[in-house]
Design a protein around this motif. Sequence first.
Motif, short mmCIF file in Angstrom:
data_model
loop_
_atom_site.label_atom_id
_atom_site.label_comp_id
_atom_site.label_asym_id
_atom_site.label_seq_id
_atom_site.Cartn_x
_atom_site.Cartn_y
_atom_site.Cartn_z
N MET A 192 4.00 9.85 -1.69
CA MET A 192 3.16 11.02 -1.54
C MET A 192 2.31 10.88 -0.26
N ARG A 193 2.18 11.95 0.47
CA ARG A 193 1.47 11.94 1.75
C ARG A 193 -0.04 11.81 1.55
N GLU A 194 -0.65 10.91 2.33
CA GLU A 194 -2.09 10.72 2.27
C GLU A 194 -2.75 11.68 3.26
N ILE A 195 -3.49 12.65 2.75
CA ILE A 195 -4.18 13.61 3.60
C ILE A 195 -5.63 13.18 3.71
N GLU A 196 -6.04 12.91 4.93
CA GLU A 196 -7.39 12.43 5.17
C GLU A 196 -7.86 12.96 6.51
N PHE A 197 -9.13 13.29 6.58
CA PHE A 197 -9.72 13.79 7.82
C PHE A 197 -10.99 13.00 8.13
N ARG A 198 -11.35 13.03 9.38
CA ARG A 198 -12.70 12.65 9.79
C ARG A 198 -13.22 13.86 10.57
N VAL A 199 -14.51 13.89 10.81
CA VAL A 199 -15.10 15.04 11.47
C VAL A 199 -15.92 14.56 12.66
N PHE A 200 -15.68 15.18 13.83
CA PHE A 200 -16.54 14.96 14.98
C PHE A 200 -17.70 15.94 14.85
N ASP A 201 -18.92 15.43 14.71
CA ASP A 201 -20.12 16.27 14.70
C ASP A 201 -20.54 16.41 16.17
N LEU A 202 -20.15 17.52 16.77
CA LEU A 202 -20.37 17.72 18.21
C LEU A 202 -21.84 17.89 18.54
N HIS A 203 -22.62 18.38 17.61
CA HIS A 203 -24.05 18.59 17.83
C HIS A 203 -24.79 17.25 17.90
N SER A 262 -10.41 16.02 12.57
CA SER A 262 -9.45 15.10 13.15
C SER A 262 -8.64 14.51 12.00
N GLN A 263 -7.32 14.71 12.03
CA GLN A 263 -6.47 14.31 10.91
C GLN A 263 -5.95 12.89 11.05
N TYR A 264 -5.91 12.18 9.92
CA TYR A 264 -5.31 10.85 9.84
C TYR A 264 -3.80 10.98 9.96
N THR A 265 -3.17 10.13 10.74
CA THR A 265 -1.73 10.22 11.00
C THR A 265 -0.87 9.49 9.98
N GLU A 273 -3.85 -3.81 14.47
CA GLU A 273 -4.92 -4.56 13.81
C GLU A 273 -5.28 -3.98 12.45
N GLY A 274 -4.50 -3.00 11.98
CA GLY A 274 -4.71 -2.43 10.66
C GLY A 274 -5.66 -1.25 10.59
N MET A 275 -6.17 -0.79 11.74
CA MET A 275 -7.09 0.36 11.75
C MET A 275 -6.29 1.66 11.60
N LYS A 276 -6.85 2.61 10.85
CA LYS A 276 -6.22 3.92 10.71
C LYS A 276 -6.27 4.65 12.05
N ILE A 277 -5.17 5.33 12.38
CA ILE A 277 -5.09 6.10 13.62
C ILE A 277 -5.28 7.57 13.28
N TYR A 278 -6.28 8.19 13.95
CA TYR A 278 -6.60 9.61 13.77
C TYR A 278 -6.32 10.37 15.06
N GLU A 279 -6.12 11.66 14.91
CA GLU A 279 -6.05 12.56 16.06
C GLU A 279 -7.33 12.39 16.87
N GLY A 280 -7.21 12.31 18.19
CA GLY A 280 -8.38 12.14 19.05
C GLY A 280 -8.74 10.69 19.34
N ASP A 281 -8.00 9.74 18.72
CA ASP A 281 -8.25 8.33 19.02
C ASP A 281 -7.72 7.98 20.40
N LEU A 292 -4.53 10.27 21.39
CA LEU A 292 -3.56 10.78 20.42
C LEU A 292 -3.81 12.26 20.17
N GLU A 293 -2.76 13.05 20.35
CA GLU A 293 -2.82 14.49 20.09
C GLU A 293 -1.53 14.89 19.40
#
Length: 131
Positions: free
Chosen positions: A1-12, A44-47, A53-61, A87-88
Motif C-alpha cells: 500500500m502506498r504511503e502518502i505523506e506530506f510536509r509543509v513549507f510555511d513561507l511566512h 511537499s509530497q514524500y516520494t 543515509e535513510g532520510m525520506k526524500i520529499y519534493e523540493g529537497d 527534486l521536482e
Amino acid sequence: MREIEFRVFDLHDGKVLYGEQIPKKGNGLVESIRQLSGQTYELSQYTEIRDVEGMKIYEGDILEVLSIHMAEQEFSKKYTIEGTGILEYFLGEPSVSFYNNGEFKSISIHDRNHEFRVIGNRLENSNEIYS
C-alpha cells in the motif's frame, strides 16, 4: 500500500512543518491540501524513497546525485557525486535536474544506476547556488 505523506513549507515563517505540526483545515487530508495550497503554505509530497543515509526524500529537497560503482574486492558500493539539484515532479515522476560538465541532465529517482543524498531543501537553503 502506498504511503502518502506530506510536509509543509510555511513561507511566512520560513519553517518546514512535519506531521502534527501541519495545521489541519476541515475534514481530512484532501480538504487540508485544498485549503493550504496557494496560501502562505506550500505542500511537499514524500516520494516513498529514502536516500543513502535513510532520510525520506520529499519534493523540493536538494539532492546530491551519486553514481554507483561496485568495489571489486570488497563487495561494497562506492559513489561519485555527479551533481546537485532539486527534486521536482516531471510528468508525475520524481526527478532531479542538474548540470554535469556543462551538460544538463535529468534523472528519475527510480534510476537504478544512481542513489541520492539529501543535503537540504529549497525553502531553508534558498540562498545557495547549486551547479
